[in-house]
Write a protein that holds these residues in place. Structure first.
Motif, PDB file in Angstrom:
ATOM      1  N   LEU A  20      48.920  51.032  28.771  1.00 53.16           N
ATOM      2  CA  LEU A  20      49.243  50.290  29.932  1.00 53.16           C
ATOM      3  C   LEU A  20      48.935  51.152  30.965  1.00 53.16           C
ATOM      4  CD1 LEU A  20      50.508  47.354  30.406  1.00 53.16           C
ATOM      5  CD2 LEU A  20      52.801  48.642  30.475  1.00 53.16           C
ATOM      6  N   ASP A  21      49.319  52.479  30.493  1.00 52.24           N
ATOM      7  CA  ASP A  21      49.040  53.221  31.880  1.00 52.24           C
ATOM      8  C   ASP A  21      47.862  53.787  32.396  1.00 52.24           C
ATOM      9  OD1 ASP A  21      50.766  55.692  33.234  1.00 52.24           O
ATOM     10  OD2 ASP A  21      48.825  56.841  32.522  1.00 52.24           O
ATOM     11  N   ALA A  24      47.018  50.651  34.581  1.00 48.61           N
ATOM     12  CA  ALA A  24      47.597  50.811  35.945  1.00 48.61           C
ATOM     13  C   ALA A  24      46.829  51.736  36.837  1.00 48.61           C
ATOM     14  CB  ALA A  24      48.997  51.412  35.862  1.00 48.61           C
ATOM     15  N   ALA A  48      56.062  41.063  34.166  1.00 44.80           N
ATOM     16  CA  ALA A  48      55.030  42.254  34.446  1.00 44.80           C
ATOM     17  C   ALA A  48      55.690  43.413  34.746  1.00 44.80           C
ATOM     18  CB  ALA A  48      54.232  41.806  35.132  1.00 44.80           C
ATOM     19  N   LEU A  51      54.209  47.004  33.856  1.00 47.33           N
ATOM     20  CA  LEU A  51      52.854  47.085  34.133  1.00 47.33           C
ATOM     21  C   LEU A  51      53.290  47.665  35.566  1.00 47.33           C
ATOM     22  CD1 LEU A  51      50.114  47.571  34.342  1.00 47.33           C
ATOM     23  CD2 LEU A  51      49.853  45.211  34.516  1.00 47.33           C
ATOM     24  N   ARG A  54      54.442  50.882  36.509  1.00 49.38           N
ATOM     25  CA  ARG A  54      53.534  52.134  36.052  1.00 49.38           C
ATOM     26  C   ARG A  54      52.441  51.924  37.244  1.00 49.38           C
ATOM     27  NH1 ARG A  54      53.345  55.013  31.508  1.00 49.38           N
ATOM     28  NH2 ARG A  54      54.633  54.131  29.886  1.00 49.38           N
ATOM     29  N   ILE A 113      49.403  40.970  40.170  1.00 54.29           N
ATOM     30  CA  ILE A 113      49.465  40.909  38.851  1.00 54.29           C
ATOM     31  C   ILE A 113      49.336  39.688  38.480  1.00 54.29           C
ATOM     32  CG2 ILE A 113      50.504  41.643  36.782  1.00 54.29           C
ATOM     33  CD1 ILE A 113      51.845  44.036  38.173  1.00 54.29           C
ATOM     34  N   CYS A 159      48.448  40.823  33.366  1.00 57.18           N
ATOM     35  CA  CYS A 159      49.490  41.175  32.396  1.00 57.18           C
ATOM     36  C   CYS A 159      49.918  40.208  31.555  1.00 57.18           C
ATOM     37  CB  CYS A 159      50.948  41.515  33.003  1.00 57.18           C
ATOM     38  SG  CYS A 159      52.154  41.873  32.195  1.00 57.18           S
ATOM     39  N   TRP A 182      47.124  41.100  25.011  1.00 57.88           N
ATOM     40  CA  TRP A 182      46.930  42.262  25.526  1.00 57.88           C
ATOM     41  C   TRP A 182      45.641  42.971  24.925  1.00 57.88           C
ATOM     42  CZ3 TRP A 182      48.705  44.326  29.481  1.00 57.88           C
ATOM     43  CH2 TRP A 182      50.008  44.164  30.090  1.00 57.88           C
TER      44      TRP A 182
END
Length: 423
Positions: A20-21, A24, A48, A51, A54, A113, A159, A182
């Motif tokens: 996830l990072d 971002a 979201a 996310l 981040r 997002i 997301c 995902w």
């Protein structure tokens, strides 16, 4: 290393939070190209939040002055349709949209997002849905004009959310569907590699080279023809059109990547020079309705016949939003070999589905896809063939059975795509 190899090795060893990072980081560094001292206005579904947090962290690390996030909540949206007075559906918070537009004029970047339930309003009164969308389109037009003119740096990322995941993977339990969605987002968004930032820069350069070739050709039209004969469409291109793709330099001088993912090269058609018939190659999810097997016929740029095997009422409402809704505002070329096409998934989300196939968009044109278009008045844009509308809705027409030719001003045809792939 290929995306598949990366998923099977290093990427699969990362914890979900690390993946996830990465998304971002790419959203801020590549999608926005955020510069120090900029404000960021972000919109996101409430699911979201991890996310969004981040992205906020990476934005501040990049020097953001302030990050302001506007969250949406699906149950609250449904409450309006269940309990609100009828007048509500012709109303939109103009004050809020004016504030967003003022933020953009003051130099703020924009990040959205995507992830809200695409079928949220599928059981609601379609007339109320249409009215609410027209009201919001009118209220948000000042902000959207700044976006379509690329006056600001902006981007969209995705997301996974439970309701969306269940639409894409209906036969799986929600936790399995979420995991699958995902993973599909990470792969399609080119995050599943050793160095996603470097991968995006290389991908952008590949798209730019294709754009440069198309701009050098100066075609007057594109001809789409499917092997089954259902599509035989000539799309005239706007006078002094420009192809784009692989990122853009916004009017504020910031280089950004508006869509993550992206696989397209796109330009502005001439609103009055589209003729022939075309059948959609994928369903269109619009305002909670899945519109299937769209087939339309154009005469002198305008849709004169439109049918669908499912969702035809929604299609007719869409093309009746205003006069410009029956004309094209975009044409895009996408190879059938794109990662999104090869996934075989219907995402129910235009951000992904438009990058699975060559497509056309009804409605508003991008002024930046004309030479000097970002400085032109509405009348000047119209004189060059750019369409104007409250809507901009993409739907897919390309496939592994589609041929595309570029047509020169003298009528000579040059192969661009065969069976959905670049020649």
């Amino acid at each position: 290393m290929s995306v598949t190899e990366a998923v099977a090795t290093k990427f699969s060893d990362l914890a979900f939070e690390e993946k996830l990072d990465r998304l971002a980081e790419v959203a801020v560094k590549i999608g926005l190209g955020l510069r120090a001292g900029q404000e960021l206005i972000m919109s996101a579904p409430i699911e979201a939040l991890p996310l969004a947090r981040r992205i906020t962290e990476h934005a501040y690390k990049a020097g953001a002055l302030l990050v302001t996030t506007l969250y949406s909540d699906d149950p609250s949206v449904l409450a309006r349709y269940e309990y609100a007075q009828d007048a509500s559906f012709d109303f939109a918070p103009v004050w809020l949209q004016d504030g967003v537009a003022n933020g953009f004029r003051s130099g703020a970047a924009r990040l959205a997002i995507a992830g809200a339930n695409p079928a949220l309003l599928s059981k609601q009164d379609p007339a109320k849905v249409a009215r609410a969308n027209v009201a919001m389109s009118k209220a948000s037009k000042p902000a959207m004009e700044l976006i379509t003119r690329h006056e600001i740096n902006w981007t969209i990322v995705a997301c996974a959310t439970p309701a969306w995941a269940k639409l894409v993977f209906p036969d799986d339990p929600v936790d399995v569907a979420m995991a699958k969605l995902w993973e599909a987002i990470f792969v399609s968004s080119r995050i599943a590699v050793d160095d996603p930032v470097a991968e995006w820069r290389a991908h952008g350069e590949r798209l730019k080279k294709r754009v440069e070739l198309l701009n050098a050709k100066r075609f007057s039209a594109l001809h789409f023809k499917s092997q089954d004969g259902a599509t035989d469409l000539t799309v005239g291109l706007a006078d002094e059109h420009l192809w784009a793709g692989g990122g853009t330099t916004a009017g504020n001088g910031v280089y950004c990547q508006p869509n993550i993912p992206t696989e397209e090269c796109f330009t502005t058609p001439h609103k009055d020079r589209v003729n022939g018939r075309v059948r959609a190659s994928k369903p269109l999810s619009h305002q909670g309705t899945l519109i299937e097997n769209i087939a339309v016929r154009f005469e002198n740029g305008r849709i004169v016949e439109a049918t669908a095997t499912a969702g035809e009422d929604a299609l007719n409402r869409l093309i009746s939003a205003d006069e410009g809704a029956r004309h094209l505002g975009e044409v895009a070329l996408v190879p059938h070999g794109s990662p999104i096409a090869q996934s075989g998934l219907l995402y129910w989300n235009t951000l992904f589905d438009e990058n699975a196939a060559s497509h056309i968009a009804l409605g508003q044109a991008y002024s930046t896809c004309l030479i000097g278009g970002d400085k032109m008045s509405a009348d000047e844009l119209a004189a060059r063939g750019a369409n104007s509308s409250l809507i901009h809705v993409d739907w897919m027409i390309g496939s592994g059975a589609m041929d595309v030719d570029g047509i020169a001003a003298n009528g000579k045809a040059e192969p661009l795509m065969r069976k959905g792939e670049w020649v």
